[in-house]
Design a protein around this motif. Structure first.
Motif, PDB file in Angstrom:
ATOM      1  N   GLU A 241       0.847  -1.190   0.000  1.00  0.00           N
ATOM      2  CA  GLU A 241       0.000   0.000   0.000  1.00  0.00           C
ATOM      3  C   GLU A 241       0.885   1.243   0.000  1.00  0.00           C
ATOM      4  N   HIS A 247      -2.546   5.115  -3.414  1.00  0.00           N
ATOM      5  CA  HIS A 247      -2.406   5.321  -1.973  1.00  0.00           C
ATOM      6  C   HIS A 247      -1.929   6.701  -1.562  1.00  0.00           C
ATOM      7  N   ASP A 249      -2.480  10.360  -1.000  1.00  0.00           N
ATOM      8  CA  ASP A 249      -3.690  11.159  -0.824  1.00  0.00           C
ATOM      9  C   ASP A 249      -3.485  12.596  -1.312  1.00  0.00           C
ATOM     10  N   CYS A 252      -3.817  14.965   2.175  1.00  0.00           N
ATOM     11  CA  CYS A 252      -2.880  14.700   3.273  1.00  0.00           C
ATOM     12  C   CYS A 252      -1.432  14.642   2.815  1.00  0.00           C
ATOM     13  N   GLY A 268     -12.608   4.629   5.512  1.00  0.00           N
ATOM     14  CA  GLY A 268     -11.831   3.460   5.889  1.00  0.00           C
ATOM     15  C   GLY A 268     -10.418   3.427   5.351  1.00  0.00           C
ATOM     16  N   LYS A 269     -10.022   4.391   4.537  1.00  0.00           N
ATOM     17  CA  LYS A 269      -8.671   4.418   3.988  1.00  0.00           C
ATOM     18  C   LYS A 269      -7.675   4.959   5.012  1.00  0.00           C
ATOM     19  N   SER A 270      -6.478   4.410   4.989  1.00  0.00           N
ATOM     20  CA  SER A 270      -5.424   4.865   5.892  1.00  0.00           C
ATOM     21  C   SER A 270      -4.783   6.130   5.343  1.00  0.00           C
ATOM     22  N   ARG A 271      -4.693   7.167   6.179  1.00  0.00           N
ATOM     23  CA  ARG A 271      -4.078   8.425   5.768  1.00  0.00           C
ATOM     24  C   ARG A 271      -3.141   8.920   6.863  1.00  0.00           C
ATOM     25  N   ASP A 272      -2.027   9.477   6.453  1.00  0.00           N
ATOM     26  CA  ASP A 272      -1.122  10.137   7.377  1.00  0.00           C
ATOM     27  C   ASP A 272      -1.551  11.599   7.459  1.00  0.00           C
ATOM     28  N   GLN A 273      -2.133  11.995   8.590  1.00  0.00           N
ATOM     29  CA  GLN A 273      -2.686  13.341   8.721  1.00  0.00           C
ATOM     30  C   GLN A 273      -1.753  14.307   9.465  1.00  0.00           C
ATOM     31  N   VAL A 452       2.128  -0.360   8.526  1.00  0.00           N
ATOM     32  CA  VAL A 452       1.924   0.662   7.506  1.00  0.00           C
ATOM     33  C   VAL A 452       2.561   0.213   6.193  1.00  0.00           C
ATOM     34  N   HIS A 453       1.825   0.351   5.119  1.00  0.00           N
ATOM     35  CA  HIS A 453       2.245   0.014   3.757  1.00  0.00           C
ATOM     36  C   HIS A 453       2.264  -1.484   3.468  1.00  0.00           C
TER      37      HIS A 453
END
Length: 532
Positions: A241, A247, A249, A252, A268-273, A452-453
């Motif tokens: 990912e 992937h 964004d 973000c 539901g998607k993973s994001r680094d905010q 992560v990933h």
């Protein structure tokens, strides 16, 4: 420490100092060691490495450092992720020995480390910047470390006296701390180890105000593998990912429409905010500069409304430019640190090392991030200026690893290398020697899955031509002939032409696991004596 550390506009315009190219003979006294360490800086984003990004001149000052010393062309990490790489450098031991195998671990600061050995030998030691090992630093006379991953703007630092917030841009602040320590705090009668460790160019690639428009109007070259889909080798990489396409964004990671009050969609998607979190800490002046830079660019993006491959290309350009803008701040830091050595009159007796914790994907294979044993994340930069020892402008092709750094620094300082360290001193290579018994292969082991990933756990071996990787949870193998397939596009594990090489590599892999005492992960039952 002052609450505000700022660089004057004048200082920022003279970052190309008059430090020369020729190295002068070093005095006989023990050398100082200045270790400049960035995060996620791929060698192909350094001009001196002659990668495909050289044309945009990303690192003029790091290139100048390479002209003054030795560049290692085959420098590799043992575990391509931030914390483990740092733990290996501190201990000279693989992850399974030092106990820090993934970023969820906590470093055992009580174990023997490089700064402790040097401090016991009379060196003064200091650390500023990214630590990322969770525990409190030990073995340093002074330290100030970023909290966690750290923030690009107005970051928090943990210090021996507690937490402080410093206004400014992270790379500049860390450089200021290192310069101030060399200039005003160190004991001039003692040699020193100074570790200046930057956050940049780690995700989320937030440039400083002075570089928000750098590369505007420039088209960054695309990697040949930007649209690689990993379809022909059915690799465990199929489940990753980290694709620029799927992937990365827009808000973000690429700041399109990003505001301090941004709320990620509940999809539901993973994001680094972390970028949105950081925006909340901006001063009004910082936020105004940020909005002035991104507003017109975002409007142009919305007007163009790219789709399909055009969108991937747009995302790559935005990502690569921000990454390289952050790289440029590290290059500025190198210039300031080198200029400070000259001003203090200690450049001729100071070893300067530039490295990063691993490589990184800058659109290579369509990816960002690191972790895999493929070349872009396995290779790490290593440039060493050692006046009177390393020939200016020289290049070395021996197989070296971050496992060797501690041993090299101890050797240079005249300190006996502990028998339980697992690397080797690079001093003979820096002297231009060719040791007969130098390693013929390097060993790698990545542990962080699930995480992560979604990079599968794997270990492997690489020599000067071939690479063998074992994904032990999936019981899958990959083999690459790097001479014939440098981009690792075709898994040749099932190719009968390589049957003998694969059998030999499997034996060497097991030998290396035994040599380094790595019993973690599943292993094929192959044992044969070997010369290490």
């Amino acid at each position: 420490m002052p609450a505000r550390i700022l660089l004057s506009l004048f200082a920022l315009t003279v970052l190309c100092p008059a430090w020369g190219v020729a190295a002068e003979p070093a005095p006989s006294k023990r050398p100082n060691i200045l270790f400049i360490f960035s995060d996620d800086h791929a060698p192909h984003a350094i001009g001196a490495y002659n990668g495909w990004l050289k044309s945009v001149d990303p690192t003029p000052n790091i290139d100048r450092l390479a002209q003054q010393g030795m560049l290692f062309e085959n420098s590799f990490c043992t575990n391509s992720i931030c914390g483990p790489s740092r733990a290996v450098i501190l201990t000279g031991k693989h992850s399974h020995i030092n106990g820090f195998m993934n970023n969820g671990n906590r470093f055992d600061g009580g174990q023997p480390t490089l700064p402790k050995y040097l401090r016991a030998a009379g060196y003064q030691t200091a650390l500023y910047g990214k630590w990322h090992l969770k525990s409190r630093p030990q073995g340093f006379d002074d330290w100030k470390i970023l909290s966690g991953q750290g923030l690009y703007y107005n970051p928090d630092f943990q210090t021996p006296d507690g937490r402080v917030t410093v206004q400014g841009y992270c790379t500049d602040i860390v450089t200021d701390m290192a310069v101030d320590w060399m200039t005003n705090q160190r004991d001039a009668d003692k040699p020193f180890l100074l570790m200046c460790q930057h956050k940049a160019p780690h995700r989320n690639w937030m440039p400083p105000p002075r570089y928000l428009n750098l590369y505007d109007g420039v088209t960054i070259p695309e990697p040949d593998t930007l649209f690689d889909q990993w379809t022909d080798n059915a690799s465990p990489a199929r489940a990753q990912e980290m694709e620029v396409d799927r992937h990365m964004d827009l808000a973000c990671d690429l700041f399109v429409g990003l505001t301090p009050d941004y709320q990620a969609p509940a999809d539901g998607k993973s994001r680094d905010q972390s970028a949105a979190v950081n925006l909340k800490r901006f001063t009004p002046e910082q936020l105004a500069a940020w909005n002035a830079a991104w507003g017109p660019k975002d409007e142009e993006f919305r007007r163009q409304n790219p789709q399909g491959k055009d969108l991937v290309r747009w995302k790559y350009q935005r990502y690569a430019k921000n990454y390289l803008r952050c790289v440029r701040t590290v290059d500025d830091s190198v210039a300031r640190l080198m200029q400070t050595l000259d001003e203090l009159g200690i450049a001729d007796n100071t070893i300067v090392v530039y490295s990063s914790d691993q490589g990184f994907y800058i659109g290579d294979h369509g990816w960002y991030d690191k972790r895999w044993m493929y070349e872009e994340s396995l290779k790490m930069p290593l440039i060493v200026k050692w006046p009177g020892v390393a020939k200016p402008g020289s290049r070395d092709r021996h197989l070296v690893q971050n496992l060797d750094y501690a041993e090299t620094f101890l050797d240079a300082a005249g300190v006996k290398i502990p028998a339980d360290m697992q690397g080797r001193s690079l001093a003979p290579l820096l002297r231009g020697e060719t040791p007969n018994n130098w390693r013929d292969a390097i060993y790698y082991h990545f542990y962080e899955y699930p995480g992560v990933h979604m990079t599968a756990r794997h270990y492997g071996i690489r020599d000067q031509r071939y690479k063998l990787i074992y994904f032990y949870q999936q019981d899958e193998w990959e083999f690459y002939d790097l001479e014939q397939d440098p981009d690792e596009l075709t898994n040749a594990y099932g190719d009968p032409r390589y049957a003998q090489q694969i059998a030999d590599m499997k034996q060497r892999l097991t030998q290396l696991r035994e040599h380094y005492g790595d019993g973690t992960g599943d292993a094929p039952p192959i044992t044969t004596a070997a010369n290490f």
